[in-house]
Scaffold this motif. Structure first.
Motif, PDB file in Angstrom:
ATOM      1  N   ASP A 188       0.860  -1.186   0.000  1.00  0.00           N
ATOM      2  CA  ASP A 188       0.000   0.000   0.000  1.00  0.00           C
ATOM      3  C   ASP A 188       0.895   1.235   0.000  1.00  0.00           C
ATOM      4  OD1 ASP A 188      -2.942  -0.878   0.499  1.00  0.00           O
ATOM      5  OD2 ASP A 188      -1.724  -2.113   1.847  1.00  0.00           O
ATOM      6  N   VAL A 189       0.610   2.156  -0.912  1.00  0.00           N
ATOM      7  CA  VAL A 189       1.382   3.394  -1.011  1.00  0.00           C
ATOM      8  C   VAL A 189       0.491   4.556  -0.606  1.00  0.00           C
ATOM      9  CG1 VAL A 189       2.677   4.914  -2.562  1.00  0.00           C
ATOM     10  CG2 VAL A 189       2.744   2.428  -2.916  1.00  0.00           C
ATOM     11  N   LEU A 190       0.993   5.409   0.283  1.00  0.00           N
ATOM     12  CA  LEU A 190       0.272   6.626   0.670  1.00  0.00           C
ATOM     13  C   LEU A 190       1.002   7.817   0.057  1.00  0.00           C
ATOM     14  CD1 LEU A 190      -0.480   6.089   4.500  1.00  0.00           C
ATOM     15  CD2 LEU A 190      -1.678   5.187   2.478  1.00  0.00           C
ATOM     16  N   THR A 191       0.268   8.639  -0.675  1.00  0.00           N
ATOM     17  CA  THR A 191       0.876   9.761  -1.400  1.00  0.00           C
ATOM     18  C   THR A 191      -0.158  10.861  -1.639  1.00  0.00           C
ATOM     19  OG1 THR A 191       1.868  10.435  -3.518  1.00  0.00           O
ATOM     20  CG2 THR A 191       0.379   8.554  -3.571  1.00  0.00           C
ATOM     21  N   VAL A 192       0.297  12.085  -1.824  1.00  0.00           N
ATOM     22  CA  VAL A 192      -0.612  13.163  -2.242  1.00  0.00           C
ATOM     23  C   VAL A 192      -0.591  13.315  -3.762  1.00  0.00           C
ATOM     24  CG1 VAL A 192      -0.502  14.448  -0.066  1.00  0.00           C
ATOM     25  CG2 VAL A 192       1.156  14.928  -1.883  1.00  0.00           C
ATOM     26  N   LEU A 193       0.265  12.537  -4.422  1.00  0.00           N
ATOM     27  CA  LEU A 193       0.366  12.593  -5.899  1.00  0.00           C
ATOM     28  C   LEU A 193       0.206  11.199  -6.496  1.00  0.00           C
ATOM     29  CD1 LEU A 193       3.326  15.129  -6.274  1.00  0.00           C
ATOM     30  CD2 LEU A 193       0.878  15.589  -6.602  1.00  0.00           C
ATOM     31  N   PRO A 194      -0.966  10.582  -6.366  1.00  0.00           N
ATOM     32  CA  PRO A 194      -1.153   9.206  -6.859  1.00  0.00           C
ATOM     33  C   PRO A 194      -0.905   9.042  -8.357  1.00  0.00           C
ATOM     34  CG  PRO A 194      -3.273  10.218  -6.287  1.00  0.00           C
ATOM     35  CD  PRO A 194      -2.212  11.146  -5.786  1.00  0.00           C
ATOM     36  N   GLY A 195      -1.138  10.100  -9.114  1.00  0.00           N
ATOM     37  CA  GLY A 195      -0.967  10.019 -10.565  1.00  0.00           C
ATOM     38  C   GLY A 195       0.453   9.695 -10.989  1.00  0.00           C
ATOM     39  N   LEU A 196       1.411  10.001 -10.114  1.00  0.00           N
ATOM     40  CA  LEU A 196       2.810   9.717 -10.469  1.00  0.00           C
ATOM     41  C   LEU A 196       3.051   8.213 -10.651  1.00  0.00           C
ATOM     42  CD1 LEU A 196       4.909  12.130  -8.172  1.00  0.00           C
ATOM     43  CD2 LEU A 196       4.561  12.267 -10.650  1.00  0.00           C
ATOM     44  N   PHE A 197       2.201   7.393 -10.064  1.00  0.00           N
ATOM     45  CA  PHE A 197       2.412   5.939 -10.096  1.00  0.00           C
ATOM     46  C   PHE A 197       1.729   5.260 -11.294  1.00  0.00           C
ATOM     47  CE2 PHE A 197       4.553   5.333  -6.076  1.00  0.00           C
ATOM     48  CZ  PHE A 197       4.244   6.504  -5.392  1.00  0.00           C
ATOM     49  N   ASP A 198       0.906   5.997 -12.041  1.00  0.00           N
ATOM     50  CA  ASP A 198       0.077   5.366 -13.086  1.00  0.00           C
ATOM     51  C   ASP A 198       0.892   4.535 -14.069  1.00  0.00           C
ATOM     52  OD1 ASP A 198      -2.431   8.041 -13.382  1.00  0.00           O
ATOM     53  OD2 ASP A 198      -2.012   6.507 -11.842  1.00  0.00           O
ATOM     54  N   VAL A 214      -2.429   2.182  -4.516  1.00  0.00           N
ATOM     55  CA  VAL A 214      -1.972   3.549  -4.255  1.00  0.00           C
ATOM     56  C   VAL A 214      -3.136   4.342  -3.681  1.00  0.00           C
ATOM     57  CG1 VAL A 214      -1.017   5.647  -5.283  1.00  0.00           C
ATOM     58  CG2 VAL A 214      -0.307   3.391  -6.143  1.00  0.00           C
ATOM     59  N   HIS A 215      -2.897   4.987  -2.542  1.00  0.00           N
ATOM     60  CA  HIS A 215      -3.972   5.713  -1.843  1.00  0.00           C
ATOM     61  C   HIS A 215      -3.624   7.202  -1.780  1.00  0.00           C
ATOM     62  CE1 HIS A 215      -5.253   1.721  -0.437  1.00  0.00           C
ATOM     63  NE2 HIS A 215      -3.964   1.500  -0.243  1.00  0.00           N
ATOM     64  N   ASN A 216      -4.594   8.031  -2.118  1.00  0.00           N
ATOM     65  CA  ASN A 216      -4.405   9.469  -2.050  1.00  0.00           C
ATOM     66  C   ASN A 216      -4.657   9.926  -0.619  1.00  0.00           C
ATOM     67  OD1 ASN A 216      -4.412  12.219  -2.232  1.00  0.00           O
ATOM     68  ND2 ASN A 216      -5.557  12.293  -4.182  1.00  0.00           N
ATOM     69  N   ILE A 217      -3.633  10.468   0.022  1.00  0.00           N
ATOM     70  CA  ILE A 217      -3.771  10.918   1.413  1.00  0.00           C
ATOM     71  C   ILE A 217      -4.930  11.910   1.553  1.00  0.00           C
ATOM     72  CG2 ILE A 217      -2.592  12.211   3.261  1.00  0.00           C
ATOM     73  CD1 ILE A 217       0.058  10.993   2.170  1.00  0.00           C
ATOM     74  N   ARG A 218      -5.178  12.644   0.469  1.00  0.00           N
ATOM     75  CA  ARG A 218      -6.263  13.646   0.494  1.00  0.00           C
ATOM     76  C   ARG A 218      -7.631  12.985   0.728  1.00  0.00           C
ATOM     77  NH1 ARG A 218      -4.863  18.738  -0.744  1.00  0.00           N
ATOM     78  NH2 ARG A 218      -3.011  18.327  -1.953  1.00  0.00           N
ATOM     79  N   ASP A 219      -7.750  11.718   0.339  1.00  0.00           N
ATOM     80  CA  ASP A 219      -9.031  11.015   0.533  1.00  0.00           C
ATOM     81  C   ASP A 219      -9.288  10.699   2.003  1.00  0.00           C
ATOM     82  OD1 ASP A 219      -8.687   9.058  -2.544  1.00  0.00           O
ATOM     83  OD2 ASP A 219      -9.363  11.122  -2.178  1.00  0.00           O
ATOM     84  N   PHE A 220      -8.295  10.934   2.838  1.00  0.00           N
ATOM     85  CA  PHE A 220      -8.452  10.643   4.269  1.00  0.00           C
ATOM     86  C   PHE A 220      -8.515  11.931   5.089  1.00  0.00           C
ATOM     87  CE2 PHE A 220      -8.126   6.105   3.925  1.00  0.00           C
ATOM     88  CZ  PHE A 220      -7.434   5.929   2.740  1.00  0.00           C
ATOM     89  N   THR A 221      -8.820  13.047   4.418  1.00  0.00           N
ATOM     90  CA  THR A 221      -9.062  14.307   5.135  1.00  0.00           C
ATOM     91  C   THR A 221     -10.548  14.387   5.464  1.00  0.00           C
ATOM     92  OG1 THR A 221      -9.435  15.438   3.027  1.00  0.00           O
ATOM     93  CG2 THR A 221      -7.192  15.503   3.936  1.00  0.00           C
ATOM     94  N   THR A 222     -10.889  15.276   6.378  1.00  0.00           N
ATOM     95  CA  THR A 222     -12.313  15.383   6.771  1.00  0.00           C
ATOM     96  C   THR A 222     -12.864  16.795   6.542  1.00  0.00           C
ATOM     97  OG1 THR A 222     -11.565  15.873   9.011  1.00  0.00           O
ATOM     98  CG2 THR A 222     -12.152  13.570   8.537  1.00  0.00           C
ATOM     99  N   ASP A 223     -12.016  17.725   6.135  1.00  0.00           N
ATOM    100  CA  ASP A 223     -12.499  19.088   5.895  1.00  0.00           C
ATOM    101  C   ASP A 223     -12.863  19.269   4.431  1.00  0.00           C
ATOM    102  OD1 ASP A 223      -9.574  18.813   5.431  1.00  0.00           O
ATOM    103  OD2 ASP A 223      -9.827  20.857   4.677  1.00  0.00           O
ATOM    104  N   LYS A 224     -13.659  20.310   4.179  1.00  0.00           N
ATOM    105  CA  LYS A 224     -14.177  20.437   2.797  1.00  0.00           C
ATOM    106  C   LYS A 224     -13.072  20.814   1.797  1.00  0.00           C
ATOM    107  CE  LYS A 224     -15.890  25.214   2.941  1.00  0.00           C
ATOM    108  NZ  LYS A 224     -16.998  26.123   2.622  1.00  0.00           N
ATOM    109  N   HIS A 225     -11.976  21.398   2.306  1.00  0.00           N
ATOM    110  CA  HIS A 225     -10.884  21.762   1.384  1.00  0.00           C
ATOM    111  C   HIS A 225      -9.856  20.645   1.243  1.00  0.00           C
ATOM    112  CE1 HIS A 225     -12.578  25.713   1.046  1.00  0.00           C
ATOM    113  NE2 HIS A 225     -12.533  25.904   2.368  1.00  0.00           N
ATOM    114  N   GLU A 262       7.887   9.976  -3.812  1.00  0.00           N
ATOM    115  CA  GLU A 262       7.222   9.037  -4.746  1.00  0.00           C
ATOM    116  C   GLU A 262       8.220   8.294  -5.635  1.00  0.00           C
ATOM    117  OE1 GLU A 262       6.084  12.106  -4.103  1.00  0.00           O
ATOM    118  OE2 GLU A 262       4.131  11.678  -3.237  1.00  0.00           O
ATOM    119  N   LEU A 263       9.162   9.024  -6.238  1.00  0.00           N
ATOM    120  CA  LEU A 263      10.169   8.334  -7.071  1.00  0.00           C
ATOM    121  C   LEU A 263      10.959   7.329  -6.227  1.00  0.00           C
ATOM    122  CD1 LEU A 263      11.582  11.110  -9.428  1.00  0.00           C
ATOM    123  CD2 LEU A 263      10.226   9.107 -10.059  1.00  0.00           C
TER     124      LEU A 263
END
Ligand SMILES: N#Cc1c(-c2ccc3ccn(Cc4cccnc4)c3c2)n[nH]c1N
Length: 238
Positions: free
Chosen positions: A4-14, A35-46, A140-141
């Motif tokens: 499992d990879v945690l990243t804010v830039l999941p697209g880099l792994f495509d 690959v998991h986007n860390i942003r998906d684990f936020t709880t605020d609207k931004h 990520e690299l």
């Protein structure tokens, strides 16, 4: 193996996860990489993942909460992963570590960005790893380098012939032997006769000698290290 990879830039792994040996290993089900986007684990609207550093200073720091939420969610079931954090000043990644990591049933790789992760994230981490003494823009690299080196060692990923070759050389950290293919002469440069002889024992011994010679010339510390560990045979030491 599952990673499992945690990243804010999941697209880099495509591309990395779709192409080549790694892409085939994943599509054939030999290994599982999510690959998991860390942003998906936020709880605020931004969907905020970073904040300014306490104590001032440049740049931003990845917040602990989203990373902890991702870890908690991803480890609810199944075997606990061995957690890596890629860092500029982590333990230097090498073939020995790749072999060790390839034996773990499950890995998690946390990729930092900006100035890095909040220090408290390291309470989740088993190993901080660096791929070299130079500074990149993120983790990520390095995560892809580590995954490539580890996944190629999983049985069946490279195919038998390749894994046999790997065991005798690169897994001891020896540099590779010279490779040639047709034509036998190109712009006056000839392929070494021994490689055209069809004499497999002579070819194998020539390749081993080339690998040892190149390693001794360019990375003598590897030879010293293998000697100390008793990982060089008598004839290799001659
Ligand atoms: N592994 C590894 C690395 C990294 C690396 C890895 C993770 C992060 C997260 C943030 N940064 C950028 C950054 C952080 C701190 C100071 N300066 C820059 C990273 C760099 N750079 N070089 C390596 N061999």
């Amino acid at each position: 193996m599952r990673i499992d990879v945690l990243t804010v830039l999941p697209g880099l792994f495509d591309c990395f996860l779709k192409e080549g040996v790694i892409g085939k290993a994943i599509s054939s089900g030999k290994v599982e990489v999510k690959v998991h986007n860390i942003r998906d684990f936020t709880t605020d609207k931004h969907r905020v993942v970073d904040d300014v550093p306490y104590g001032g200073g440049p740049g931003m720091v990845l917040k602990p909460e989203p990373i902890f939420r991702a870890y908690d969610e991803l480890t609810k079931e199944g075997e606990k992963p061995y957690v890596l954090l890629t860092e500029p000043w982590g333990e230097k990644f090498n073939q020995e570590m790749a072999v060790e990591l390839s034996k773990k049933p499950r890995l998690m790789i946390i990729c930092g960005r900006y100035e890095g992760v909040d220090e408290r994230v390291k309470s989740l981490v088993d190993r901080e790893v660096s791929i070299g003494d130079y500074v990149l823009t993120g983790g990520e690299l390095p995560a892809m380098v580590i995954m490539d080196a580890v996944l190629r060692l999983i049985p069946g990923v490279l195919g038998n012939l390749e894994s046999l070759r790997a065991d005798s050389f690169s897994d001891r950290g020896l540099l590779g032997y010279p490779n040639y293919t047709r034509p036998a002469e190109f712009r006056g440069m000839k392929v070494p006769e021994v490689l055209l002889s069809g004499h497999h024992k002579k070819i194998e011994s020539w390749r081993k000698e080339q690998s040892l010679r190149k390693t001794l010339e360019r990375r003598p510390e590897i030879i010293e290290n293998l000697k100390r560990k008793g990982l060089l045979t008598k004839e290799e030491l001659e």
